[in-house]
Design an enzyme around this catalytic site. Structure first.
Site, PDB file in Angstrom:
ATOM      1  N   GLU A  47       0.876  -1.162   0.000  1.00 51.23           N
ATOM      2  CA  GLU A  47       0.000   0.000   0.000  1.00 51.23           C
ATOM      3  C   GLU A  47       0.917   1.217   0.000  1.00 51.23           C
ATOM      4  O   GLU A  47       1.670   1.433   0.955  1.00 51.23           O
ATOM      5  CB  GLU A  47      -0.906   0.034   1.223  1.00 51.23           C
ATOM      6  N   ASP A  58      -6.046   9.760   9.389  1.00 51.57           N
ATOM      7  CA  ASP A  58      -4.835   9.115   9.883  1.00 51.57           C
ATOM      8  C   ASP A  58      -4.399   9.691  11.217  1.00 51.57           C
ATOM      9  O   ASP A  58      -4.613  10.865  11.502  1.00 51.57           O
ATOM     10  CB  ASP A  58      -3.709   9.259   8.850  1.00 51.57           C
ATOM     11  N   TYR A 173     -10.923  -3.524   2.633  1.00 46.78           N
ATOM     12  CA  TYR A 173     -10.089  -3.047   3.729  1.00 46.78           C
ATOM     13  C   TYR A 173     -10.986  -2.891   4.948  1.00 46.78           C
ATOM     14  O   TYR A 173     -11.878  -2.051   4.973  1.00 46.78           O
ATOM     15  CB  TYR A 173      -9.473  -1.700   3.346  1.00 46.78           C
TER      16      TYR A 173
END
Length: 190
Positions: A47, A58, A173
């Site tokens: 990734e 994040d 994911y």
């Protein structure tokens, strides 16, 4: 490549190792070497994080990596160049570009998908472009033969899981924790 990587892991009775690194952190060449080393060390899928100025999904570690990468000139264009360099050195490792909607939207989904394909990417994971809300990215990637890797979470409704699975290529994911990535982890100095 992606289907082959998962099939190989299954045939060996193991889970596939999908490894994330922020592109151009701390610089282009070091990042290239780290990605290739990860592939040699056994990563099944890479990734490749696209540096972005506002990585709101994040946590602190990836935000810091994004800041370092941006300071070193990282962005969508350099990440596509990095993907191309990794692909030239390792034609077999699947590469998923992982990033945010804004840099894709600014380029235009069709242009971005064509550029990702030309750079040697196998798929794209866009953390803030849910495919059940807008199919434009999924369609552009599909036209280029690229996989869309949608996100699902513990809070995803059965309808959202079904919609994500319907357009997924490569893998889904699964975000195992709610909230910002890494925000619930203990600090190293504690």
């Amino acid at each position: 490549r992606m289907a082959g990587a998962f099939a190989k892991a299954r045939s060996q009775g193991r889970k596939a190792l999908v490894l994330y690194l922020t592109g151009c952190d701390p610089d282009f060449e070091t990042s290239r070497r780290l990605l290739l080393a990860a592939a040699r060390a056994g990563a099944d899928v890479l990734e490749l994080g696209v540096p972005w100025s506002d990585p709101s999904a994040d946590g602190p570690a990836i935000q810091a990596a994004m800041r370092r990468a941006r300071a070193a000139g990282g962005g969508m264009g350099t990440t596509l160049d990095l993907c191309r360099a990794v692909r030239a050195a390792n034609p077999e490792i699947p590469v998923v570009l992982l990033g945010y909607a804004n840099p894709i939207f600014v380029r235009g989904t069709a242009v971005f998908a064509a550029q990702a394909k030309q750079a040697g990417a196998d798929g794209v994971l866009c953390v803030d472009w849910p495919p059940d809300e807008d199919p434009e990215l999924a369609e552009a990637l599909s036209q280029q033969g690229l996989d869309l890797v949608p996100l699902i979470a513990p809070t995803s409704t059965p309808e959202r899981v079904k919609a994500a699975a319907a357009v997924a290529g490569g893998f889904l994911y699964y975000v195992s924790l709610t909230g910002i990535t890494g925000s619930q982890l203990p600090k190293l100095d504690e």
